[in-house]
Design an enzyme around this catalytic site. Structure first.
Site, short mmCIF file in Angstrom:
data_model
loop_
_atom_site.label_atom_id
_atom_site.label_comp_id
_atom_site.label_asym_id
_atom_site.label_seq_id
_atom_site.Cartn_x
_atom_site.Cartn_y
_atom_site.Cartn_z
N LYS A 2 48.73 -11.97 92.74
CA LYS A 2 49.87 -12.73 92.21
C LYS A 2 49.44 -13.84 91.26
CE LYS A 2 50.88 -15.69 96.26
NZ LYS A 2 49.46 -15.98 96.42
N ARG B 39 55.70 -21.18 101.17
CA ARG B 39 54.97 -20.22 102.01
C ARG B 39 55.58 -20.15 103.40
NH1 ARG B 39 49.84 -19.91 99.28
NH2 ARG B 39 48.35 -18.52 100.27
N ARG C 165 36.77 -10.07 94.42
CA ARG C 165 37.45 -11.09 93.62
C ARG C 165 36.51 -12.19 93.15
NH1 ARG C 165 43.24 -13.71 94.99
NH2 ARG C 165 42.24 -14.58 96.85
#
Ligand code: AMP
Length: 215
Positions: free
Chosen positions: A14, A85, A124
């Protein structure tokens, strides 16, 4: 002024999508994770919580968001990446918006399977300067020069919380605390779902179609 929220499991991409869409529409990318990583440099409690995949307290998060939004200048809007969140944050944020006669235009849910997200964590890479993310495994997301950020030429590193054990905790927190937001925003009629299991350009195309109105 366009205001958007991106919701997705950890390591779903995202942040990458938020950056791409912000560049296209001249929006500000507001990532609470990035803001907290700066705070964590001088705050051991925040650093430890993040490294364990625990949430940071709502009061800290809400004041970071309010300060950031109030400081915006010369942009067409913003994308919130990693905020809200949980339901408490969402309700407080709605009140903040209402005080300023504002509303969220799109809540984009990037739906990614747990196994896909888990695999993305492994490769990542993260830019400590501008927060851009890359993958050392997925060809289309590799940096042009190994371990160097395409955007700002700073060094790329692995995030300390990008490991298998912390991922499990982050995913559990996501399922129990963040997923309820989907119903919350569905009731407000501004939730849009995108298949995040496809490649990065497919995801950004789907998000662009939503913004351009071809839902
Ligand atoms: P992210 O960069 O979005 O993956 O966030 C990294 C970490 O920062 C999370 O695992 C949490 O520890 C913390 N964090 C980021 N955003 C929030 C938030 N809105 N509320 C609480 N903790 C957060």
């Amino acid at each position: 002024m366009k205001r958007m929220i991106f919701i997705a499991p950890p390591a779903a991409g995202k942040g990458t999508q938020a950056k791409l869409i912000c560049d296209l529409y001249n929006l500000e990318h507001i990532s609470t994770g990035d803001l907290l990583r700066i705070e964590a440099e001088n705050n051991v409690e925040i650093k430890n919580k993040m490294n364990a995949g625990e949430f940071i307290g709502d009061d800290i998060i809400l004041s970071l968001i309010e300060n950031k939004i109030n400081s915006l200048n010369g942009v067409n809007g913003y994308i919130l990446d990693g905020f809200p969140r949980n339901i408490t944050q969402a309700k407080s944020f709605d009140k903040m918006l209402a005080r300023n006669n504002q509303k969220i235009d799109y809540v984009i849910y990037i739906d990614v399977d747990k196994e896909v997200a888990k695999n993305r964590v492994t490769g990542r890479l993260y830019c400590t300067n501008c927060g851009s993310t890359y993958s050392e495994l997925v060809e289309e997301n590799k940096p042009q020069i190994e371990n160097v950020c395409d955007r700002c030429h700073s060094n790329l590193v692995k995030r300390e919380d990008d490991n298998a054990a912390t991922f499990e905790n982050r995913f559990d927190k996501y399922m129990s605390l963040t997923v309820p937001l989907l119903d919350y925003y569905k009731e407000q009629n501004n939730l849009y779902c995108v298949n995040g299991n496809q490649n990065s350009s497919g995801v950004s195309m789907a998000i662009k179609n939503i913004i351009e109105g071809e839902k």
